[in-house]
Design an enzyme around this catalytic site. Structure first.
Site, PDB file in Angstrom:
ATOM      1  N   CYS A 122      -8.140  65.418  54.269  1.00  0.00           N
ATOM      2  CA  CYS A 122      -7.099  64.680  54.823  1.00  0.00           C
ATOM      3  C   CYS A 122      -7.078  63.218  54.814  1.00  0.00           C
ATOM      4  O   CYS A 122      -8.145  62.552  55.040  1.00  0.00           O
ATOM      5  CB  CYS A 122      -6.906  65.278  56.343  1.00  0.00           C
ATOM      6  N   CYS A 136       2.260  67.493  60.930  1.00  0.00           N
ATOM      7  CA  CYS A 136       0.921  67.674  60.928  1.00  0.00           C
ATOM      8  C   CYS A 136       0.653  69.221  61.545  1.00  0.00           C
ATOM      9  O   CYS A 136       0.883  69.085  62.816  1.00  0.00           O
ATOM     10  CB  CYS A 136       0.059  66.931  61.326  1.00  0.00           C
ATOM     11  N   CYS A 174      -5.401  59.199  67.710  1.00  0.00           N
ATOM     12  CA  CYS A 174      -4.920  58.352  68.656  1.00  0.00           C
ATOM     13  C   CYS A 174      -4.049  58.881  69.552  1.00  0.00           C
ATOM     14  O   CYS A 174      -3.110  59.577  69.256  1.00  0.00           O
ATOM     15  CB  CYS A 174      -4.797  56.937  68.177  1.00  0.00           C
ATOM     16  N   CYS A 213       2.961  69.825  56.944  1.00  0.00           N
ATOM     17  CA  CYS A 213       2.125  69.169  55.904  1.00  0.00           C
ATOM     18  C   CYS A 213       0.904  70.423  55.956  1.00  0.00           C
ATOM     19  O   CYS A 213       0.235  70.563  57.109  1.00  0.00           O
ATOM     20  CB  CYS A 213       1.515  67.755  56.521  1.00  0.00           C
ATOM     21  N   CYS A 245      -4.135  70.182  53.672  1.00  0.00           N
ATOM     22  CA  CYS A 245      -5.685  70.544  53.918  1.00  0.00           C
ATOM     23  C   CYS A 245      -5.999  71.772  53.485  1.00  0.00           C
ATOM     24  O   CYS A 245      -7.259  72.290  53.358  1.00  0.00           O
ATOM     25  CB  CYS A 245      -6.079  70.094  55.420  1.00  0.00           C
ATOM     26  N   GLY A 278      -8.554  60.843  72.008  1.00  0.00           N
ATOM     27  CA  GLY A 278      -9.429  59.668  71.186  1.00  0.00           C
ATOM     28  C   GLY A 278     -10.495  59.244  72.327  1.00  0.00           C
ATOM     29  O   GLY A 278      -9.896  58.895  73.480  1.00  0.00           O
ATOM     30  N   ASP A 335     -10.397  78.287  66.295  1.00  0.00           N
ATOM     31  CA  ASP A 335      -9.075  77.813  65.447  1.00  0.00           C
ATOM     32  C   ASP A 335      -9.296  77.220  64.179  1.00  0.00           C
ATOM     33  O   ASP A 335      -8.413  77.134  63.510  1.00  0.00           O
ATOM     34  CB  ASP A 335      -8.837  76.535  66.404  1.00  0.00           C
ATOM     35  N   SER A 346     -11.278  75.586  72.329  1.00  0.00           N
ATOM     36  CA  SER A 346     -10.521  75.451  71.075  1.00  0.00           C
ATOM     37  C   SER A 346     -10.229  76.846  70.788  1.00  0.00           C
ATOM     38  O   SER A 346      -8.838  76.967  70.220  1.00  0.00           O
ATOM     39  CB  SER A 346     -11.318  75.064  69.939  1.00  0.00           C
TER      40      SER A 346
END
Length: 473
Positions: free
Chosen positions: A389, A243, A6, A439, A442, A32, A353, A290
């Site tokens: 995730c 992230c 978001c 993080c 993933c 979003g 990516d 991307s």
């Protein structure tokens, strides 16, 4: 296909607060596309406009010019993490409690939503939505007795676990909070002498605001009467775990995120790929958009020319008239089309990516083969995504992750490639400014916060209202 997080935007003390918020959300639209909302404070009450769809579809001149009065504005664009894509789950979420008018907008995903909601309902709370944002609003109100709104918010933050950045309008106060691990980006800026907040700095650029700094993990900022005050959550210090997918995929390349320039980081990922996995080829190309910036980095580091041999149709909307069944892969072809003369007989390096499920890439590679490509090699600017995730990215089960279930050689064969290389975790981490602040769950399964036993963005619909999606969609 991956789904975005978001986006948040807020501004304090501007006579055109609603209009500035509209422009801020417009700049953040990539984060979003399900719903959008703006709230303003007119001195006595919160005014709101929310709707499903893109920012220009939800707001018009009547909203911005006359209905959304006030000099404090706050907006949200949503990709749903917890809670289905329904109008009643659009944000900001508004509640009344005595003389308090409260609006909350949330970017992230709480991992203990289910347990907190059960606890609150057992104590008599009544819920209107299936969002984790509403759970947080209930916690704030629960802690108001005898406390300031600042204290109530800080106490509520002690109960929630997960990834979150939030904007909170509490009457004439605009408040921002960021989780103790710092998963999500949120930046502070200034337009003239007015403070602004946004998920990414590209929103500041559009309204010509000055970027000041990112919020720090565990920080709460309170803006009132044009003054800024910073608080620190009374929570044991947590390791910073930003992230990494913001830099790989989510953020706009012209943004500063976590203090890094996204464009430069993506080029660095591509350069690292070129050093890890060189290949003798005729040219490098991305699948727009991307892979564009990692492809630039790969080209510059490898010495191979960069060609934009796949053309994107920028005028494709979110919906269009569906073709007949015999027009296979139409939705892929309507977005990207190769330059045929560039492909035949060529050895090509494609830079992407990430690969989540692989189905779309497989279709595109197949088309290049049909056009006569002699060799097709793929280089991916992040490591294999092997673990779900639980902090906001829409791949929440191992079954949908191709790298979780197949070795690299098998993935290459499935995609129709001559070779495939993913950037290693050391290669990724060595390409960013901070080395131990990310993080990577993933990729390596090391979750900074333990996942909840009840998982998935539809967990509340499944438990509390199994027919809700059928009934309201």
């Amino acid at each position: 296909m991956k789904k975005e997080y978001c986006g948040l935007f807020g501004i304090y003390g501007h006579k055109e607060a609603a209009r500035m918020t509209y422009f801020g959300l417009y700049a953040l639209q990539h984060r979003g596309q399900e719903s959008a909302g703006i709230v303003t404070w007119d001195g006595t009450k919160i005014r709101e406009q929310k709707g499903m769809g893109l920012v220009p579809d939800v707001f018009n001149e009547r909203h911005l010019g006359t209905e959304l009065k006030g000099n404090i504005g706050m907006g949200h664009i949503r990709y749903s993490t917890t809670g289905a894509s329904l109008i009643r789950n659009a944000q900001p979420f508004i509640v009344r409690h005595g003389d308090l008018r409260l609006a909350v907008a949330h970017n992230g995903n709480l991992v203990n939503t289910f347990e907190l909601r059960q606890e609150l309902e057992a104590e008599g709370s009544i819920f209107q939505t299936t969002m984790d944002t509403e759970v947080f609003a209930h916690l704030i109100v629960k802690n108001l007795n005898g406390n300031t709104i600042e204290d109530a918010i800080l106490k509520a933050c002690q109960r929630i676990k997960g990834a979150y950045c939030m904007l909170i309008m509490a009457n004439d106060k605009l408040i921002a909070v960021k989780d103790p691990n710092g998963f999500r980006p949120l930046a502070l800026g200034r337009l003239d002498n007015k403070y602004v907040l946004a998920s990414e700095t590209c929103a500041f650029d559009l309204i010509e605001a000055e970027y000041l700094r990112p919020l720090t993990p565990g920080e709460m900022l309170v803006i009132q009467d044009g003054q800024l005050k910073s608080y620190t959550m009374d929570i044991p210090k947590q390791p910073k775990r930003q992230c990494i997918f913001e830099l790989i995929y989510f953020a706009r390349p012209d943004s500063y995120v976590f203090g890094d320039v996204v464009y430069e980081r993506r080029k660095a990922f591509g350069a690292a790929l070129a050093h890890e996995a060189p290949v003798d080829a005729d040219f490098v190309m991305p699948f727009p958009d991307s892979g564009n910036y990692a492809a630039v980095g790969y080209s510059q580091a490898s010495g191979l020319p960069l060609e934009l041999a796949m053309i994107r149709n920028h005028y494709v909307g979110r919906t269009f008239i569906q073709p007949s069944q015999d027009m296979r892969d139409f939705s892929v072809r309507v977005k990207l089309n190769p330059v045929k003369s560039m492909i035949q007989g060529k050895r090509i390096v494609i830079v992407e990516d990430s690969i989540v499920r692989g189905t779309t890439i497989r279709t595109r590679v197949k088309k290049l083969r049909e056009l006569g490509a002699r060799e097709i090699h793929m280089r991916v600017s992040c490591p294999p995504i092997k673990f779900p995730c639980f902090y906001g990215i829409d791949f929440s089960s191992k079954g949908e992750l191709i790298a979780a279930n197949h070795p690299v050689d098998d993935i290459a064969r499935f995609l129709g490639l001559d070779s495939l290389h993913y950037l290693t975790i050391p290669g990724l981490v060595n390409s960013v400014s901070e080395k131990d602040a990310w993080c990577l769950a993933c990729f390596d399964g090391n979750y900074p916060i333990a996942p909840a036993p009840v998982r998935g963005k539809d967990c509340l619909e499944t438990e509390y209202a199994p027919g809700i999606i059928k009934e309201y969609c």
